[in-house]
Design a protein around this motif. Sequence first.
Motif, mmCIF file in Angstrom:
data_model
loop_
_atom_site.group_PDB
_atom_site.id
_atom_site.type_symbol
_atom_site.label_atom_id
_atom_site.label_comp_id
_atom_site.label_asym_id
_atom_site.label_seq_id
_atom_site.Cartn_x
_atom_site.Cartn_y
_atom_site.Cartn_z
ATOM 1 N N THR A 105 0.838 -1.207 0.000
ATOM 2 C CA THR A 105 0.000 0.000 0.000
ATOM 3 C C THR A 105 0.873 1.257 0.000
ATOM 4 O OG1 THR A 105 -1.800 -1.112 1.173
ATOM 5 C CG2 THR A 105 -1.744 1.296 1.305
ATOM 6 N N ARG A 108 2.922 1.362 -3.548
ATOM 7 C CA ARG A 108 2.233 1.417 -4.839
ATOM 8 C C ARG A 108 2.380 2.769 -5.537
ATOM 9 N NH1 ARG A 108 -2.610 0.036 -3.354
ATOM 10 N NH2 ARG A 108 -2.186 -2.176 -3.515
ATOM 11 N N PRO A 109 2.056 3.887 -4.869
ATOM 12 C CA PRO A 109 2.212 5.169 -5.568
ATOM 13 C C PRO A 109 3.675 5.503 -5.871
ATOM 14 C CG PRO A 109 1.456 5.501 -3.300
ATOM 15 C CD PRO A 109 1.432 4.032 -3.552
ATOM 16 N N GLU A 112 4.492 3.504 -9.000
ATOM 17 C CA GLU A 112 3.783 4.011 -10.173
ATOM 18 C C GLU A 112 4.282 5.382 -10.629
ATOM 19 O OE1 GLU A 112 -0.303 3.810 -8.980
ATOM 20 O OE2 GLU A 112 -0.362 1.608 -9.106
ATOM 21 N N LYS A 113 4.648 6.245 -9.681
ATOM 22 C CA LYS A 113 5.017 7.616 -10.047
ATOM 23 C C LYS A 113 6.509 7.832 -10.249
ATOM 24 C CE LYS A 113 1.103 9.775 -7.704
ATOM 25 N NZ LYS A 113 0.669 10.716 -6.678
ATOM 26 N N MET A 194 -5.053 5.209 3.413
ATOM 27 C CA MET A 194 -4.449 5.326 2.071
ATOM 28 C C MET A 194 -5.025 4.265 1.130
ATOM 29 S SD MET A 194 -0.473 6.097 3.095
ATOM 30 C CE MET A 194 0.176 5.919 1.428
ATOM 31 N N ALA A 195 -5.182 3.042 1.645
ATOM 32 C CA ALA A 195 -5.745 1.961 0.835
ATOM 33 C C ALA A 195 -7.187 2.280 0.448
ATOM 34 C CB ALA A 195 -5.670 0.629 1.599
ATOM 35 N N GLU A 197 -8.474 5.245 0.073
ATOM 36 C CA GLU A 197 -8.452 6.333 -0.908
ATOM 37 C C GLU A 197 -8.213 5.811 -2.321
ATOM 38 O OE1 GLU A 197 -6.764 9.779 2.139
ATOM 39 O OE2 GLU A 197 -5.483 9.029 0.509
ATOM 40 N N THR A 198 -7.381 4.771 -2.454
ATOM 41 C CA THR A 198 -7.102 4.247 -3.792
ATOM 42 C C THR A 198 -8.273 3.443 -4.347
ATOM 43 O OG1 THR A 198 -6.025 2.248 -2.882
ATOM 44 C CG2 THR A 198 -4.607 4.144 -3.393
ATOM 45 N N LYS A 199 -9.184 2.992 -3.472
ATOM 46 C CA LYS A 199 -10.356 2.236 -3.927
ATOM 47 C C LYS A 199 -11.451 3.150 -4.463
ATOM 48 C CE LYS A 199 -9.580 -1.460 -0.616
ATOM 49 N NZ LYS A 199 -9.973 -1.998 0.687
#
Length: 200
Positions: A105, A108-109, A112-113, A194-195, A197-199
Amino acid sequence: MSKTTHEMLTEIMGEFNMLEHLKSSDIPGIDLYMDQVTTFMEDHLKGTARDPIHDKVMTKTMINNYAKNKVLPPPLKKKYTKEHMLLLIFIYYYKNVLSITDINTLFRPIREKYFGKTDGFGIAELYDRVANMCRDDMEALKAGIMQKYEETEKAFEDASDEDRDFLRRFALICKLSYDVTVKTLLIERMLDRMADETKR
């Protein structure tokens, strides 16, 4: 003769000063095979292991599991880049506190970024900035530990001489454990949000 709690704390915290703080510039600029990765991790992070003689810093199985669970991007043609290495160092420090799901979690960002980014802000700069902040915290962390020690040294005045030192040491370990527990709960709740928010 056994050491006093103060002597023990001073000795242990002195060991913290000897811990090697890896910078991104310490990581090889060439891609590494798995055996080279595990050797590098052993050579540079062994001092942080609880039992440096027997404990492995990171095994091939661990690294493969991180890639399989998408915590770590897969190697490129069986080779790991400098960015892989930096993420593995982060993982090494987090794995005793967080689950693989929580680390995923958190990462992941980042993956990706910033992973594989050739221009602008990348993994190496992120790593160095965070590592510098953590290094800057060391003296404050030590001072907090010594404050807890001083508080426990005032406890159990009514205990026998034979029991007082043990009870104070027990109380110090309880206070330190409570501190870790509260911070771990805070981290876990932040990661849960945070998890979520990504959902959305």
